[in-house]
Design an enzyme around this catalytic site. Structure first.
Site, PDB file in Angstrom:
ATOM      1  N   LEU A 248      29.113  35.345  32.675  1.00 36.37           N
ATOM      2  CA  LEU A 248      29.911  36.190  33.556  1.00 36.37           C
ATOM      3  C   LEU A 248      30.123  35.549  34.930  1.00 36.37           C
ATOM      4  O   LEU A 248      30.992  35.983  35.682  1.00 36.37           O
ATOM      5  CB  LEU A 248      29.222  37.558  33.755  1.00 36.37           C
ATOM      6  CG  LEU A 248      28.693  38.270  32.505  1.00 36.37           C
ATOM      7  CD1 LEU A 248      28.118  39.633  32.880  1.00 36.37           C
ATOM      8  CD2 LEU A 248      29.769  38.422  31.450  1.00 36.37           C
TER       9      LEU A 248
ATOM     10  N   SER B 158      39.721  36.873  31.137  1.00 35.17           N
ATOM     11  CA  SER B 158      40.346  37.829  32.045  1.00 35.17           C
ATOM     12  C   SER B 158      41.800  38.128  31.684  1.00 35.17           C
ATOM     13  O   SER B 158      42.536  37.242  31.229  1.00 35.17           O
ATOM     14  CB  SER B 158      40.294  37.269  33.471  1.00 35.17           C
ATOM     15  OG  SER B 158      41.102  38.011  34.349  1.00 35.17           O
TER      16      SER B 158
ATOM     17  N   GLU C 214      43.985  38.398  33.750  1.00 30.34           N
ATOM     18  CA  GLU C 214      44.801  37.585  34.653  1.00 30.34           C
ATOM     19  C   GLU C 214      45.388  36.364  33.935  1.00 30.34           C
ATOM     20  O   GLU C 214      46.370  35.786  34.393  1.00 30.34           O
ATOM     21  CB  GLU C 214      43.970  37.127  35.858  1.00 30.34           C
ATOM     22  CG  GLU C 214      43.660  38.225  36.851  1.00 30.34           C
ATOM     23  CD  GLU C 214      44.863  38.636  37.700  1.00 30.34           C
ATOM     24  OE1 GLU C 214      45.780  37.809  37.879  1.00 30.34           O
ATOM     25  OE2 GLU C 214      44.875  39.787  38.180  1.00 30.34           O
TER      26      GLU C 214
ATOM     27  N   TYR D  91      42.568  30.883  39.759  1.00 27.50           N
ATOM     28  CA  TYR D  91      41.537  31.605  39.017  1.00 27.50           C
ATOM     29  C   TYR D  91      41.947  31.781  37.562  1.00 27.50           C
ATOM     30  O   TYR D  91      41.170  31.503  36.637  1.00 27.50           O
ATOM     31  CB  TYR D  91      41.293  32.969  39.669  1.00 27.50           C
ATOM     32  CG  TYR D  91      40.485  33.928  38.816  1.00 27.50           C
ATOM     33  CD1 TYR D  91      39.105  33.816  38.722  1.00 27.50           C
ATOM     34  CD2 TYR D  91      41.112  34.950  38.095  1.00 27.50           C
ATOM     35  CE1 TYR D  91      38.355  34.689  37.942  1.00 27.50           C
ATOM     36  CE2 TYR D  91      40.376  35.831  37.316  1.00 27.50           C
ATOM     37  CZ  TYR D  91      39.006  35.700  37.245  1.00 27.50           C
ATOM     38  OH  TYR D  91      38.276  36.563  36.463  1.00 27.50           O
TER      39      TYR D  91
ATOM     40  N   LYS E 280      40.310  30.293  34.079  1.00 23.98           N
ATOM     41  CA  LYS E 280      39.875  31.175  32.996  1.00 23.98           C
ATOM     42  C   LYS E 280      40.522  30.794  31.667  1.00 23.98           C
ATOM     43  O   LYS E 280      39.888  30.906  30.606  1.00 23.98           O
ATOM     44  CB  LYS E 280      40.188  32.634  33.337  1.00 23.98           C
ATOM     45  CG  LYS E 280      39.211  33.268  34.304  1.00 23.98           C
ATOM     46  CD  LYS E 280      37.831  33.456  33.680  1.00 23.98           C
ATOM     47  CE  LYS E 280      36.888  34.250  34.556  1.00 23.98           C
ATOM     48  NZ  LYS E 280      35.547  34.412  33.958  1.00 23.98           N
TER      49      LYS E 280
END
Length: 332
Positions: free
Chosen positions: A85, A130, A132, A154, A158
């Protein structure tokens, strides 16, 4: 007794997950960074002296940018399950520190996977992916087969970590699964994230400490769930008979403006009187709409979200009111 290792254990998700696993009888190990200040507030209620009889939570100093520390921790703890995580998880911040975000959020996953592979221990790996990653999504709602179109450093990191997990699964036969989690919030959410920024801001306004909350794009729509529900999905993903990738969401989308309206109405305030727009909080490339289809998780894992949008907002507002010592009469 099963052993689990959690990276990012001091974060929102890590703390909820540690609590869940301890309730299920696990021995839980967590990786924390050695910093000038302690950041264990979210898990202090779970942690006891490691030499105390019956202790099942152990913390180890390590860093996702340091392969040797990760290998040492995995060899020492011999986990049956690893929940990865840890990350630089703030999207807007990733535009300011893209290289660091790529190193920790992207390469951090491959360092953990490589450490597991070299340990020869039969370990199941969960990668915190995610929503995103969908970014400028080509379809609504987004599901496991929706193509990725990341719109931030980000999200790019990911996507790299997501495919790395699949690559280790296909190349080395490792049990590596992705949970593609849509936005999930709670009273433990970091104070720089928009939902907590709103609820904490309301409490501070009522406490007379602030007058305004400064925000960016109010029209962005997100699928917001409760972090406590979502960590249950993480656990279920690693209990499944084979490694798979799952979208975890609520199936509802709400704008930041809707979150504002709901939050301020609970506190008996008009948000227009207290919210100011600051363009420094806008992203260079915006993600307009995220909405998840969790039907695969429902069918294969028996998972469904329990906490609905209004209940989540109320939970967060009331928690911040209590924290600031504001009279509960404001919470309807």
């Amino acid at each position: 007794m099963k052993r689990a290792l959690i990276t990012g254990i001091t974060g929102q998700d890590g703390s909820y997950l540690a609590e869940l696993l301890l309730q299920k009888g696990y021995e839980v190990h967590g990786i924390i960074r050695r910093a000038s200040t302690f950041n264990t507030g979210r898990i202090d209620h779970l942690y006891h002296d490691p030499h105390e009889k019956g202790t099942r939570l152990f913390l180890h100093y390590g860093d996702l940018s340091d392969s040797s520390s990760l290998s040492e921790i995995i060899n020492k703890s011999e986990p049956d399950e690893v929940y990865h995580l840890g990350a630089q998880s703030h999207v807007r911040t990733s535009f300011d520190i893209p290289e660091y975000t790529g190193d920790v959020t992207g390469l951090g996953a491959i360092r953990i996977l490589e450490a597991i592979k070299r340990s020869k221990h039969d370990t199941r790996f969960y990668q915190a992916s995610s929503s995103e990653m969908f970014g400028k999504a080509s379809e609504v709602p987004q599901k496991e087969t929706t193509p990725f179109h990341p719109r931030s450093p980000y999200a790019c990191a990911k996507v790299y970590a997501y495919h790395t997990a699949i690559n280790y699964r296909e190349s080395y036969g490792m049990f590596a699964s992705n949970g593609i989690l849509f936005n999930h919030e709670s009273p433990k959410r970091g104070e720089t994230f928009v939902t907590r920024k709103i609820t904490r801001g309301i409490a501070r306004i009522l406490a007379g400490k602030e007058k305004f909350i400064y925000l960016g794009n109010l029209e962005a729509k997100r699928d917001w769930g409760f972090a406590g529900d979502f960590v249950d999905a993480m656990w279920r993903i690693l209990q499944y008979k084979e490694p798979e990738d799952f979208v975890i969401a609520t199936g509802e989308t709400h704008s930041v403006k809707e979150f504002l309206e709901e939050s301020f109405s609970i506190a008996g305030l008009n948000w227009n009187d207290h919210v100011r727009i600051d363009h420094k909080y806008f992203r260079p490339a915006e993600v307009d709409l995220l909405l998840g289809d969790y039907s695969k998780a429902k069918k294969l894992l028996g998972w469904e979200p329990k906490v609905k949008f209004k209940e989540l907002v109320k939970m967060m507002v009331e928690a911040d009111l209590r924290h600031e010592g504001v009279d509960a009469k404001f919470a309807k």
